[in-house]
Design a protein around this motif. Sequence first.
Motif, PDB file in Angstrom:
ATOM      1  N   ARG A 347      46.043  33.877  25.827  1.00  0.00           N
ATOM      2  CA  ARG A 347      45.709  34.259  27.191  1.00  0.00           C
ATOM      3  C   ARG A 347      44.457  35.131  27.191  1.00  0.00           C
ATOM      4  NH1 ARG A 347      48.691  38.199  31.579  1.00  0.00           N
ATOM      5  NH2 ARG A 347      47.353  37.616  33.340  1.00  0.00           N
ATOM      6  N   HIS A 348      43.373  34.562  27.676  1.00  0.00           N
ATOM      7  CA  HIS A 348      42.120  35.306  27.802  1.00  0.00           C
ATOM      8  C   HIS A 348      41.990  35.799  29.240  1.00  0.00           C
ATOM      9  CE1 HIS A 348      41.308  33.348  23.993  1.00  0.00           C
ATOM     10  NE2 HIS A 348      40.249  34.123  23.839  1.00  0.00           N
ATOM     11  N   VAL A 349      41.807  37.099  29.414  1.00  0.00           N
ATOM     12  CA  VAL A 349      41.721  37.670  30.754  1.00  0.00           C
ATOM     13  C   VAL A 349      40.304  38.061  31.143  1.00  0.00           C
ATOM     14  CG1 VAL A 349      44.115  38.451  30.747  1.00  0.00           C
ATOM     15  CG2 VAL A 349      42.322  39.980  29.877  1.00  0.00           C
ATOM     16  N   PHE A 350      39.430  38.255  30.145  1.00  0.00           N
ATOM     17  CA  PHE A 350      38.059  38.678  30.437  1.00  0.00           C
ATOM     18  C   PHE A 350      37.156  38.235  29.301  1.00  0.00           C
ATOM     19  CE2 PHE A 350      34.712  42.023  29.911  1.00  0.00           C
ATOM     20  CZ  PHE A 350      33.998  41.731  31.068  1.00  0.00           C
ATOM     21  N   ALA A 351      35.926  37.830  29.652  1.00  0.00           N
ATOM     22  CA  ALA A 351      34.933  37.469  28.638  1.00  0.00           C
ATOM     23  C   ALA A 351      33.556  37.885  29.129  1.00  0.00           C
ATOM     24  CB  ALA A 351      34.971  35.976  28.338  1.00  0.00           C
ATOM     25  N   LEU A 352      32.788  38.492  28.233  1.00  0.00           N
ATOM     26  CA  LEU A 352      31.437  38.976  28.525  1.00  0.00           C
ATOM     27  C   LEU A 352      30.484  38.396  27.500  1.00  0.00           C
ATOM     28  CD1 LEU A 352      29.244  40.905  29.727  1.00  0.00           C
ATOM     29  CD2 LEU A 352      30.196  42.691  28.230  1.00  0.00           C
ATOM     30  N   GLU A 353      29.368  37.866  27.963  1.00  0.00           N
ATOM     31  CA  GLU A 353      28.371  37.281  27.066  1.00  0.00           C
ATOM     32  C   GLU A 353      27.020  37.939  27.255  1.00  0.00           C
ATOM     33  OE1 GLU A 353      26.499  32.861  25.975  1.00  0.00           O
ATOM     34  OE2 GLU A 353      28.446  33.044  26.965  1.00  0.00           O
ATOM     35  N   GLY A 363      22.245  45.186  34.752  1.00  0.00           N
ATOM     36  CA  GLY A 363      23.591  45.071  35.286  1.00  0.00           C
ATOM     37  C   GLY A 363      24.264  43.818  34.767  1.00  0.00           C
ATOM     38  N   PHE A 364      25.083  43.206  35.617  1.00  0.00           N
ATOM     39  CA  PHE A 364      25.878  42.051  35.212  1.00  0.00           C
ATOM     40  C   PHE A 364      25.985  41.058  36.366  1.00  0.00           C
ATOM     41  CE2 PHE A 364      27.537  45.828  33.091  1.00  0.00           C
ATOM     42  CZ  PHE A 364      27.557  45.445  31.757  1.00  0.00           C
ATOM     43  N   SER A 365      26.183  39.792  36.010  1.00  0.00           N
ATOM     44  CA  SER A 365      26.627  38.813  36.990  1.00  0.00           C
ATOM     45  C   SER A 365      28.050  38.411  36.615  1.00  0.00           C
ATOM     46  CB  SER A 365      25.714  37.588  37.016  1.00  0.00           C
ATOM     47  OG  SER A 365      25.679  36.966  35.754  1.00  0.00           O
ATOM     48  N   PHE A 366      28.839  38.064  37.636  1.00  0.00           N
ATOM     49  CA  PHE A 366      30.264  37.846  37.422  1.00  0.00           C
ATOM     50  C   PHE A 366      30.723  36.521  38.023  1.00  0.00           C
ATOM     51  CE2 PHE A 366      29.604  42.418  37.441  1.00  0.00           C
ATOM     52  CZ  PHE A 366      30.349  42.838  36.355  1.00  0.00           C
ATOM     53  N   ASP A 367      31.634  35.892  37.333  1.00  0.00           N
ATOM     54  CA  ASP A 367      32.373  34.758  37.860  1.00  0.00           C
ATOM     55  C   ASP A 367      33.800  35.258  38.025  1.00  0.00           C
ATOM     56  OD1 ASP A 367      33.570  32.384  38.489  1.00  0.00           O
ATOM     57  OD2 ASP A 367      32.589  31.232  36.891  1.00  0.00           O
ATOM     58  N   ALA A 368      34.125  35.708  39.236  1.00  0.00           N
ATOM     59  CA  ALA A 368      35.402  36.378  39.479  1.00  0.00           C
ATOM     60  C   ALA A 368      35.844  36.149  40.912  1.00  0.00           C
ATOM     61  CB  ALA A 368      35.265  37.881  39.214  1.00  0.00           C
ATOM     62  N   ASP A 369      37.158  36.293  41.162  1.00  0.00           N
ATOM     63  CA  ASP A 369      37.655  36.188  42.525  1.00  0.00           C
ATOM     64  C   ASP A 369      37.366  37.480  43.290  1.00  0.00           C
ATOM     65  OD1 ASP A 369      39.664  38.087  41.881  1.00  0.00           O
ATOM     66  OD2 ASP A 369      41.020  36.511  41.215  1.00  0.00           O
ATOM     67  N   ALA A 370      37.674  37.478  44.577  1.00  0.00           N
ATOM     68  CA  ALA A 370      37.301  38.593  45.454  1.00  0.00           C
ATOM     69  C   ALA A 370      37.951  39.901  45.032  1.00  0.00           C
ATOM     70  CB  ALA A 370      37.664  38.257  46.900  1.00  0.00           C
ATOM     71  N   ALA A 371      39.231  39.859  44.674  1.00  0.00           N
ATOM     72  CA  ALA A 371      39.942  41.091  44.321  1.00  0.00           C
ATOM     73  C   ALA A 371      39.358  41.734  43.073  1.00  0.00           C
ATOM     74  CB  ALA A 371      41.428  40.790  44.119  1.00  0.00           C
ATOM     75  N   ASN A 372      39.070  40.930  42.052  1.00  0.00           N
ATOM     76  CA  ASN A 372      38.498  41.492  40.828  1.00  0.00           C
ATOM     77  C   ASN A 372      37.065  41.954  41.037  1.00  0.00           C
ATOM     78  OD1 ASN A 372      40.317  41.371  38.359  1.00  0.00           O
ATOM     79  ND2 ASN A 372      40.662  39.346  39.245  1.00  0.00           N
ATOM     80  N   GLY A 401      31.729  29.914  29.153  1.00  0.00           N
ATOM     81  CA  GLY A 401      32.043  29.058  30.292  1.00  0.00           C
ATOM     82  C   GLY A 401      33.306  28.232  30.118  1.00  0.00           C
ATOM     83  N   PRO A 402      33.549  27.656  28.900  1.00  0.00           N
ATOM     84  CA  PRO A 402      34.768  26.859  28.721  1.00  0.00           C
ATOM     85  C   PRO A 402      36.068  27.654  28.861  1.00  0.00           C
ATOM     86  CG  PRO A 402      33.132  26.270  27.071  1.00  0.00           C
ATOM     87  CD  PRO A 402      32.615  27.483  27.778  1.00  0.00           C
ATOM     88  N   LEU A 403      35.996  28.992  28.895  1.00  0.00           N
ATOM     89  CA  LEU A 403      37.193  29.813  29.078  1.00  0.00           C
ATOM     90  C   LEU A 403      37.567  29.975  30.547  1.00  0.00           C
ATOM     91  CD1 LEU A 403      36.477  32.686  26.520  1.00  0.00           C
ATOM     92  CD2 LEU A 403      38.182  30.862  26.280  1.00  0.00           C
ATOM     93  N   LYS A 404      36.732  29.461  31.433  1.00  0.00           N
ATOM     94  CA  LYS A 404      36.967  29.643  32.856  1.00  0.00           C
ATOM     95  C   LYS A 404      38.284  29.009  33.275  1.00  0.00           C
ATOM     96  CE  LYS A 404      34.836  29.013  37.402  1.00  0.00           C
ATOM     97  NZ  LYS A 404      33.629  28.580  38.134  1.00  0.00           N
ATOM     98  N   GLY A 405      38.989  29.700  34.161  1.00  0.00           N
ATOM     99  CA  GLY A 405      40.250  29.191  34.679  1.00  0.00           C
ATOM    100  C   GLY A 405      41.381  30.159  34.426  1.00  0.00           C
ATOM    101  N   ASN A 406      42.496  29.962  35.123  1.00  0.00           N
ATOM    102  CA  ASN A 406      43.691  30.791  34.954  1.00  0.00           C
ATOM    103  C   ASN A 406      43.424  32.267  35.208  1.00  0.00           C
ATOM    104  OD1 ASN A 406      45.258  28.499  34.134  1.00  0.00           O
ATOM    105  ND2 ASN A 406      44.341  28.669  32.097  1.00  0.00           N
ATOM    106  N   GLY A 407      42.476  32.540  36.100  1.00  0.00           N
ATOM    107  CA  GLY A 407      42.224  33.920  36.489  1.00  0.00           C
ATOM    108  C   GLY A 407      41.333  34.709  35.553  1.00  0.00           C
ATOM    109  N   THR A 408      40.775  34.067  34.519  1.00  0.00           N
ATOM    110  CA  THR A 408      39.892  34.774  33.590  1.00  0.00           C
ATOM    111  C   THR A 408      38.618  35.208  34.306  1.00  0.00           C
ATOM    112  OG1 THR A 408      40.705  33.380  31.794  1.00  0.00           O
ATOM    113  CG2 THR A 408      38.703  34.641  31.372  1.00  0.00           C
ATOM    114  N   VAL A 409      38.279  36.489  34.182  1.00  0.00           N
ATOM    115  CA  VAL A 409      37.041  37.020  34.741  1.00  0.00           C
ATOM    116  C   VAL A 409      35.938  36.855  33.706  1.00  0.00           C
ATOM    117  CG1 VAL A 409      35.852  39.095  35.552  1.00  0.00           C
ATOM    118  CG2 VAL A 409      38.227  38.664  36.235  1.00  0.00           C
ATOM    119  N   LEU A 410      34.819  36.248  34.097  1.00  0.00           N
ATOM    120  CA  LEU A 410      33.681  36.035  33.205  1.00  0.00           C
ATOM    121  C   LEU A 410      32.497  36.869  33.669  1.00  0.00           C
ATOM    122  CD1 LEU A 410      33.807  32.133  32.849  1.00  0.00           C
ATOM    123  CD2 LEU A 410      35.003  33.854  31.476  1.00  0.00           C
ATOM    124  N   ALA A 411      31.716  37.359  32.712  1.00  0.00           N
ATOM    125  CA  ALA A 411      30.563  38.189  33.052  1.00  0.00           C
ATOM    126  C   ALA A 411      29.421  37.916  32.086  1.00  0.00           C
ATOM    127  CB  ALA A 411      30.944  39.674  33.011  1.00  0.00           C
TER     128      ALA A 411
END
Length: 471
Positions: A347-353, A363-372, A401-411
């Motif tokens: 279970r991956h919950v966050f990934a930063l590259e 700063g950062f750019s994020f692929d995340a839902d509104a709450a996160n 990018g391939p980790l995207k899904g299941n609520g994982t926050v990407l940055a």
Amino acid sequence: MKKLALFLVVFCGLTQVQAQTTKDSLQLRNFYDLSLLNGQSYQWLDALSNDIGARLSGSAGAEKAVQWAKAELEAIGLDKVWLQPVMVPKWERGAPEKAWIDGPDGNIDVPVCALGGSIATAADGITAPVIEVQGLDDLAKYGEDQIKGKIVFYNRPMQADLIQTFSAYGGCVDQRYSGAREAAKYGAVGVIVRSMNLRMDDLPHTGAMSYGDLPNEQRIPAAAISTNGAALLSKMLKKDKDTRFYLKMNCQNYEDVPSFNVIGEITGSEKPDEIMVVGGHLDSWDLGDGSHDDGAGVVQSMEVLRLMKAANYKPKHSIRVVLFMNEENGLRGGNKYAEVATEKGERHVFALESDAGGFTPRGFSFDADAANFEQIQSWIPLFKPYLIHYFELGGSGADIGPLKGNGTVLAGLRPDSQRYFDHHHASNDTFDAVNKRELELGAATMTSLVYLMDTYGVKPAPITNEAELKD
């Protein structure tokens, strides 16, 4: 009494928030102090760039880098360090390319380089008339009658008025990646592509290209030409549309070969089964030593875990550094890591590259839902003392990018990008182009974000359908 009780509850709540904010601020300050006063990232980059050098997938340099990275991560004292096997493409440039413009006043040499994955020319090279186009869409306009037997010259520049230089890059990189495949369909004998560079110089910039499913016998050689060379060729074609071009390349494709992703982990103290990843790609192109792309991201990612240990910070979640192999010409490492994670049920919950150079972090750019994203934005005041204000929704990174899904926050770390494409995929992507302080600021900035994500966690993905409600 009720009003007093309410006041005390609010007061205590505010006091707790202020205390936590102060604690976070001090922790971030500690990470920055450790990185700037006693950092390891610059020394690591020196070794990776100058002792090992270019690290194209399948090369001896790439395999030396794997062993170097594994040894350095083990020296940090992480809980786990391992190599993850992955098959990667192998392509070699061969002897230096040659090119010249055959004009009315004789031959004029111009700087070119083969695009990664291209086939070679014939042993004695090719000489052919040139047709200049501004992009893939122009090919249909000219058709086979005007293209067959010619070298297609793609001369669409990066759009200089776009402040986001990655948007400018994205606006014209299709001619590099797909240019040969599409031109071959019209009978072209080769392609040359204006380098993806905002600066006028004599440095050709390589990069990946693809023939797709084009049969081998229909494939044609593809090269990049420097921006000054492109300007000269365009000028000469305007004077004489019969201007010819000579190109000689000696590159070769081989069968896939084995390589590795390099992975290290600090196991979480409270949620060891929830994984947070920080990473960059260990491979680089072969013209320079890959210091910005992506040596900087590699050493910054390694430094995140080292700084946490140096600060005696014990993360709640498992924090992994992943040094991906083959981002440049295949993305095999990123895909393999995600594939294995799925197979193991991780279970991956966050990934930063970090894969945008070692310049000053903005700063950062994020692929995340509104709450996160709302939670993430609440941390902006903690970064403002370091002049870091850019927190926006957008892309993250190719390897995560391939980790995207299941609520994982990407940055994705977003450094200042105005000079990045001066070096990207070119022979001047070298250690001397990286500023020590800027690199160290980026490492501390990444560590700070990982700390905050670890401290406050990732908010659960929202329920989107009735089936999930029943579960």
